[in-house]
Structures are given as C-alpha cells and as structure tokens.
Design an enzyme around this catalytic site. Structure first.
Site, mmCIF file in Angstrom:
data_model
loop_
_atom_site.group_PDB
_atom_site.id
_atom_site.type_symbol
_atom_site.label_atom_id
_atom_site.label_comp_id
_atom_site.label_asym_id
_atom_site.label_seq_id
_atom_site.Cartn_x
_atom_site.Cartn_y
_atom_site.Cartn_z
ATOM 1 N N HIS A 79 0.997 5.110 1.197
ATOM 2 C CA HIS A 79 0.394 6.124 2.078
ATOM 3 C C HIS A 79 0.437 7.488 1.392
ATOM 4 C CE1 HIS A 79 0.434 3.946 6.039
ATOM 5 N NE2 HIS A 79 1.395 3.260 5.448
ATOM 6 N N HIS A 98 0.846 -1.201 0.000
ATOM 7 C CA HIS A 98 0.000 0.000 0.000
ATOM 8 C C HIS A 98 0.874 1.241 0.000
ATOM 9 C CE1 HIS A 98 0.659 -1.300 4.150
ATOM 10 N NE2 HIS A 98 0.674 -0.015 4.489
HETATM 11 P P1 AMP Z 1 1.841 0.203 7.392
HETATM 12 O O1 AMP Z 1 2.312 0.421 8.790
HETATM 13 O O2 AMP Z 1 2.624 0.937 6.342
HETATM 14 O O3 AMP Z 1 1.699 -1.278 7.087
HETATM 15 O O4 AMP Z 1 0.407 0.856 7.318
HETATM 16 C C1 AMP Z 1 -0.764 0.196 7.623
HETATM 17 C C2 AMP Z 1 -1.815 1.234 7.778
HETATM 18 O O5 AMP Z 1 -3.092 0.603 7.747
HETATM 19 C C3 AMP Z 1 -1.737 1.999 9.100
HETATM 20 O O6 AMP Z 1 -1.546 3.397 8.829
HETATM 21 C C4 AMP Z 1 -3.077 1.718 9.756
HETATM 22 O O7 AMP Z 1 -3.582 2.839 10.421
HETATM 23 C C5 AMP Z 1 -3.940 1.317 8.589
HETATM 24 N N1 AMP Z 1 -5.048 0.452 8.911
HETATM 25 C C6 AMP Z 1 -5.037 -0.623 9.737
HETATM 26 N N2 AMP Z 1 -6.259 -1.196 9.755
HETATM 27 C C7 AMP Z 1 -7.042 -0.474 8.927
HETATM 28 C C8 AMP Z 1 -8.409 -0.550 8.523
HETATM 29 N N3 AMP Z 1 -9.227 -1.515 8.996
HETATM 30 N N4 AMP Z 1 -8.886 0.364 7.660
HETATM 31 C C9 AMP Z 1 -8.069 1.327 7.182
HETATM 32 N N5 AMP Z 1 -6.782 1.463 7.527
HETATM 33 C C10 AMP Z 1 -6.272 0.572 8.386
#
Ligand code: AMP
Ligand code: ZN
Length: 175
Positions: A140, A138
C-alpha cells in the site's frame, strides 16, 4: 502460536487456557490456511492483472502492476502488485520484495510531486490477523495529509531490559 479462538474470554472465565475450544481452533486454522492458499483463479488481484476485472492502472512493467485502491484511504492510495500470484511476505522471493520496494520508493517521490502531499505510509499486511483481506502480496502507498483521519497506531509496550534481551536472544542470528 497465539490464540485465534473467537471466545477467548469464555476460556478465561472457565479458567481454561485460551484455545481449549479445539473445535473452533481447528475451524479457524482451516480458514486461515484456506485464505492463505487461495488459488489464482479465485484471486481478485490475479483477475485484475489478467484484465478480467477493471482497475485504474498507474504504472506497469513486466513484473509489477500498480493500481489505485478501489476503496482508498484518500487521494492517491495505490497498490503495488506482483504479476505472479504470491500470497504474502512469508512466501515472496526476497529479491522480488526488494524490487517491489524499490518501485515503491520511486513512485512515492513521483506521486508526492504530482499530488502535493508531504508524507506517506507504506504498509504491507500479511495474514488476516494483520488485516490482509486480499491474499495476493501487495504494497500500500498511502499519501498522508494533515488531519486526514487515517490511523496507523498501536499502544507502545513497556518491556523491561530483561524482556528485551530475551527477545533479542531468540531473534539474533536467524538468517
Ligand atoms: P489488504 O487489506 O492489505 O489485503 O488490502 C486490500 C486492498 O485491496 C484494500 O485496501 C481494498 O480497498 C483493495 N481492493 C479490494 N478490491 C479491489 C479492487 N477490485 N480494485 C482495487 N483495489 C481493491
Ligand atoms: Zn493472485
């Protein structure tokens, strides 16, 4: 391979090289591999894409879904998700990564207009050491505003020209 032992300071005190605690190293390697190879059925973003978990979608096409981060850094923190399960940049089709970043560029300027921010960080974490917590690729999109308290920094190193040249030699003509 850098040391992922939880007790590197013990190794140092005992004058052992880091990673002498092979038991911990194996355990950590296993977890690391497990996280990276997480099956689609356990992947929270696959569940979001399948509609099994709710999300705030702001854009969708055949290949990508863009949602608002549920725990955002601030207003407009969004995530670009490929609809296929792919764990990270090491495994994504480079052409798909290109399309994901093209989408990031389009969304960034549109979001800027609507939300009125001026700056943005585009971040993409790969692997737990790099801060990845959801093992589905993903991007950001993080709007930045004056004094927003977000911190994306590191301590700048001071390598010698020789050290730079050594790294350059290792990394030149790899692809
Ligand atoms: P990363 O740390 O780069 O893997 O980012 C994962 C992101 O997913 C974090 O910023 C979380 O806040 C976000 N996240 C986790 N669960 C959910 C969810 N159910 N819906 C939307 N975002 C989420
Ligand atoms: Zn997934």
């Amino acid at each position: 391979e850098s040391c992922r032992c939880p007790f590197p300071s013990v190794c140092k005190i005992l004058w052992l090289n880091p990673c002498k605690f092979s038991f911990f190293r194996v355990m950590i390697e296993e977890n690391y591999t497990k996280e990276r190879k997480i099956p689609m059925s356990d992947c929270i973003f696959c569940k979001i894409i399948a509609g099994e978990i709710p999300s705030a979608t702001i854009y969708e096409n055949d290949e990508f879904k863009v949602i608002l981060d549920r725990f955002p850094s601030g207003e407009g923190h969004a995530l670009i998700l490929p609809k296929n399960h792919v764990p990270n940049v090491f495994e994504i089709d480079p052409a798909q990564a290109g399309r994901a970043y093209a989408l990031a560029a389009k969304l960034a300027r549109a979001m800027k207009e609507v939300l009125g921010f001026t700056d943005m960080n585009i971040l993409q974490n790969n692997g737990p050491i790099a801060g990845q917590t959801v093992f589905h690729f993903h991007i950001h999109l993080i709007p930045r505003r004056e004094d927003d308290g977000i911190n994306v920094t590191w301590t700048p190193g001071e390598p010698t020209d020789e050290q730079i040249a050594a790294v350059q030699a290792k990394l030149t003509n790899l692809i």
